[in-house]
Design an enzyme around this catalytic site. Structure first.
Site, PDB file in Angstrom:
ATOM      1  N   HIS A  56       0.843  -1.196   0.000  1.00 61.70           N
ATOM      2  CA  HIS A  56       0.000   0.000   0.000  1.00 61.70           C
ATOM      3  C   HIS A  56       0.880   1.248   0.000  1.00 61.70           C
ATOM      4  O   HIS A  56       1.496   1.574   1.016  1.00 61.70           O
ATOM      5  CB  HIS A  56      -0.908  -0.013   1.232  1.00 61.70           C
ATOM      6  CG  HIS A  56      -1.917   1.083   1.284  1.00 61.70           C
ATOM      7  ND1 HIS A  56      -3.278   0.838   1.344  1.00 61.70           N
ATOM      8  CD2 HIS A  56      -1.795   2.434   1.290  1.00 61.70           C
ATOM      9  CE1 HIS A  56      -3.937   1.986   1.392  1.00 61.70           C
ATOM     10  NE2 HIS A  56      -3.045   2.976   1.373  1.00 61.70           N
ATOM     11  N   HIS A  58       1.159   5.429  -1.990  1.00 56.77           N
ATOM     12  CA  HIS A  58       0.628   6.443  -2.903  1.00 56.77           C
ATOM     13  C   HIS A  58       1.807   7.068  -3.656  1.00 56.77           C
ATOM     14  O   HIS A  58       2.425   8.024  -3.179  1.00 56.77           O
ATOM     15  CB  HIS A  58      -0.143   7.506  -2.127  1.00 56.77           C
ATOM     16  CG  HIS A  58      -1.388   6.981  -1.470  1.00 56.77           C
ATOM     17  ND1 HIS A  58      -2.637   7.129  -2.020  1.00 56.77           N
ATOM     18  CD2 HIS A  58      -1.556   6.288  -0.313  1.00 56.77           C
ATOM     19  CE1 HIS A  58      -3.537   6.562  -1.226  1.00 56.77           C
ATOM     20  NE2 HIS A  58      -2.901   6.032  -0.179  1.00 56.77           N
ATOM     21  N   GLN A 151      -9.997   9.426  -4.117  1.00 55.82           N
ATOM     22  CA  GLN A 151      -9.522  10.198  -2.970  1.00 55.82           C
ATOM     23  C   GLN A 151     -10.616  11.089  -2.368  1.00 55.82           C
ATOM     24  O   GLN A 151     -10.662  11.292  -1.149  1.00 55.82           O
ATOM     25  CB  GLN A 151      -8.338  11.066  -3.394  1.00 55.82           C
ATOM     26  CG  GLN A 151      -7.805  12.021  -2.350  1.00 55.82           C
ATOM     27  CD  GLN A 151      -7.009  11.337  -1.257  1.00 55.82           C
ATOM     28  OE1 GLN A 151      -5.919  10.844  -1.499  1.00 55.82           O
ATOM     29  NE2 GLN A 151      -7.548  11.310  -0.046  1.00 55.82           N
ATOM     30  N   HIS A 209      -9.796   1.762   1.092  1.00 53.47           N
ATOM     31  CA  HIS A 209      -9.426   2.476   2.306  1.00 53.47           C
ATOM     32  C   HIS A 209     -10.670   2.519   3.186  1.00 53.47           C
ATOM     33  O   HIS A 209     -11.684   3.112   2.800  1.00 53.47           O
ATOM     34  CB  HIS A 209      -9.051   3.924   1.992  1.00 53.47           C
ATOM     35  CG  HIS A 209      -7.719   4.134   1.359  1.00 53.47           C
ATOM     36  ND1 HIS A 209      -7.343   3.538   0.179  1.00 53.47           N
ATOM     37  CD2 HIS A 209      -6.671   4.929   1.735  1.00 53.47           C
ATOM     38  CE1 HIS A 209      -6.126   3.943  -0.137  1.00 53.47           C
ATOM     39  NE2 HIS A 209      -5.697   4.774   0.796  1.00 53.47           N
ATOM     40  N   GLU A 212     -10.607   4.514   8.254  1.00 53.82           N
ATOM     41  CA  GLU A 212      -9.326   5.170   8.536  1.00 53.82           C
ATOM     42  C   GLU A 212      -9.603   6.394   9.408  1.00 53.82           C
ATOM     43  O   GLU A 212      -9.516   7.538   8.981  1.00 53.82           O
ATOM     44  CB  GLU A 212      -8.617   5.563   7.241  1.00 53.82           C
ATOM     45  CG  GLU A 212      -7.211   6.088   7.468  1.00 53.82           C
ATOM     46  CD  GLU A 212      -6.557   6.600   6.203  1.00 53.82           C
ATOM     47  OE1 GLU A 212      -5.413   7.075   6.293  1.00 53.82           O
ATOM     48  OE2 GLU A 212      -7.171   6.538   5.117  1.00 53.82           O
ATOM     49  N   ASP A 308       2.527   3.361   2.754  1.00 52.25           N
ATOM     50  CA  ASP A 308       1.434   4.313   2.563  1.00 52.25           C
ATOM     51  C   ASP A 308       1.940   5.619   1.957  1.00 52.25           C
ATOM     52  O   ASP A 308       1.692   5.909   0.790  1.00 52.25           O
ATOM     53  CB  ASP A 308       0.686   4.555   3.872  1.00 52.25           C
ATOM     54  CG  ASP A 308      -0.684   5.188   3.668  1.00 52.25           C
ATOM     55  OD1 ASP A 308      -1.106   5.355   2.506  1.00 52.25           O
ATOM     56  OD2 ASP A 308      -1.347   5.511   4.663  1.00 52.25           O
TER      57      ASP A 308
END
Length: 423
Positions: A56, A58, A151, A209, A212, A308
């Protein structure tokens, strides 16, 4: 043979072996290989392992820290706002340049399999185009699995559902989601159903996701597990973060973990960002922003680890080291037992391969693709303790990265002592 790795420790407690490689495949793994090779590496009884799996990250935001401003509060909400400002003004080339450098860092740290969550809410899908182009351009060096990640949510803003589907049509491998970003819980559930519908329509994996947050009323993981059971998608679905689980009542958490195991949902924990971003509003005492890794592992759930964020608004530091992430998780999730340390190593290798659905062909085994790493450590506990350097990264039998460990000399009483922090 093209390459022989000698004196390799492929399992911590067993004797060393020689590993023979030809035409990009492991062809012989035995105590001693008598013949010679075009190139030979002496592993010096260090660990030789399959490459690490980054479950995971970005890449589209990587190395953007400080642009257009720094996240002063350290909260997830401010990070999202900063990224929203930044993505209105970047170019595809900017994303590619930063992401490529981040990939190079990961490779140097022994990572050859990456799941990259990529923003699909940017109106021109420049982020998706950039990461998909890198996937093709760098395929001889690294396996890149691209997640179309909404997002800003799927239904919170008009047209985001269409952008998500367009990103899948462009070639994304995995359908992402973010139910807690929707305006209501009902819309969150609707978004999860939409993700599952897209995955079935286009035959894709799922990585959402979810939960979170530190809010113990955020309970979307149970919905993901429900759809996984109903759609018969065991092993194909991942719930990332699940940090709210830390704050759930123990009775509810026990039921949820049982359901996750029954569903065959993978869990990804992200030690850096989870520890940094979560529970900022607690005051003291502050809870840890980490899901219940120990209980999940004990119940047989597949759990893997991601970095992440790498120097972006969500996390201002980092170097792309899976061992560093495992080292942090050992402390924040209380995983210091002897068996648990071994599980940590599995979480950045075989568990990650299971999460990415690439277990077939993964590992040091005759007939498999000759991807492996040589660590500056003789066992897994030492590798995590020292966050060891990756001496060699080997892709299809070719060395694509090499690191020389630091040499440290302490001088005392006219004597010199070389220090490597090993007993």
């Amino acid at each position: 043979m093209d390459l022989i790795i000698r004196n390799a420790k492929v399992k911590s407690q067993e004797s060393t072996v020689d590993i023979g490689i030809k035409d990009g495949k492991f062809v012989q793994i035995t105590e001693t290989i008598q013949e010679k090779a075009m190139k030979e590496i002496d592993a010096l009884e260090n660990l030789v392992r399959p490459p690490f799996v980054e479950s995971h990250i970005h890449l589209d935001s990587a190395l953007s820290v400080g642009n257009p401003r720094y996240n002063q509060s350290g909260t997830l909400l401010e990070a999202i706002d900063i990224w929203g400002e930044y993505k209105t003004n970047f170019s595809k080339e900017d994303v590619k340049t930063r992401a490529k450098q981040a990939i190079q860092w990961l490779i140097a740290n022994g990572v050859l399999h990456i799941r990259a969550h990529t923003d699909s809410t940017e109106p021109n899908l420049r982020t998706m185009k950039a990461i998909l182009e890198l996937k093709e351009e760098l395929k001889q060096y690294v396996d890149l699995q691209v997640v179309a990640f909404p997002q800003d949510g799927i239904f919170a803003y008009q047209g985001m559902d269409s952008l998500l589907e367009e990103a899948i049509k462009m070639g994304a491998d995995v359908v992402g989601g973010l139910p807690q970003a929707e305006l209501t819980r009902e819309d969150g559930i609707k978004s999860i159903q939409y993700v599952f519908d897209l995955a079935e329509k286009y035959d894709k994996l799922i990585d959402i996701h979810t939960d979170e947050t530190g809010d113990d009323q955020s309970r979307f993981t149970e919905v993901i597990a429900k759809f996984t059971i109903e759609r018969d998608m065991a092993g194909l679905v991942t719930a990332s973060h699940t940090t709210a689980m830390h704050n759930y009542h123990n009775d509810y958490a026990a039921k949820l973990i049982h359901t996750i195991r029954r569903a065959g949902v993978n869990i990804v924990t992200n030690p850096f960002s989870n520890a940094l971003l979560q529970n900022r509003l607690d005051g003291y005492p502050k809870k840890r922003g980490t899901t219940r890794v120990d209980e999940l592992l004990a119940s047989g759930v597949n759990v893997s680890i991601g970095n992440d964020n790498l120097m972006d608004p969500f996390g201002p530091i980092g170097k792309g080291s899976m061992l560093q992430a495992a080292h942090l998780l050992l402390h924040t999730a209380h995983l210091s037992g002897e068996k648990q340390i071994g599980q940590l190593f599995q979480m950045i290798s075989h568990n990650g391969a299971k999460t990415l659905h690439i277990s077939d062909g993964y590992g040091i085994k005759e007939g498999n693709k000759a991807d492996c790493i040589i660590l500056d450590a003789t066992d897994e506990k030492e590798a995590i303790r020292l966050t060891s350097e990756c001496l060699y990264v080997i892709r299809c039998g070719k060395v694509i990265s090499e690191t020389k460990p630091a040499k440290r000399v302490v001088r005392m009483d006219n004597d010199s002592f070389q220090i490597d922090f090993k007993k």
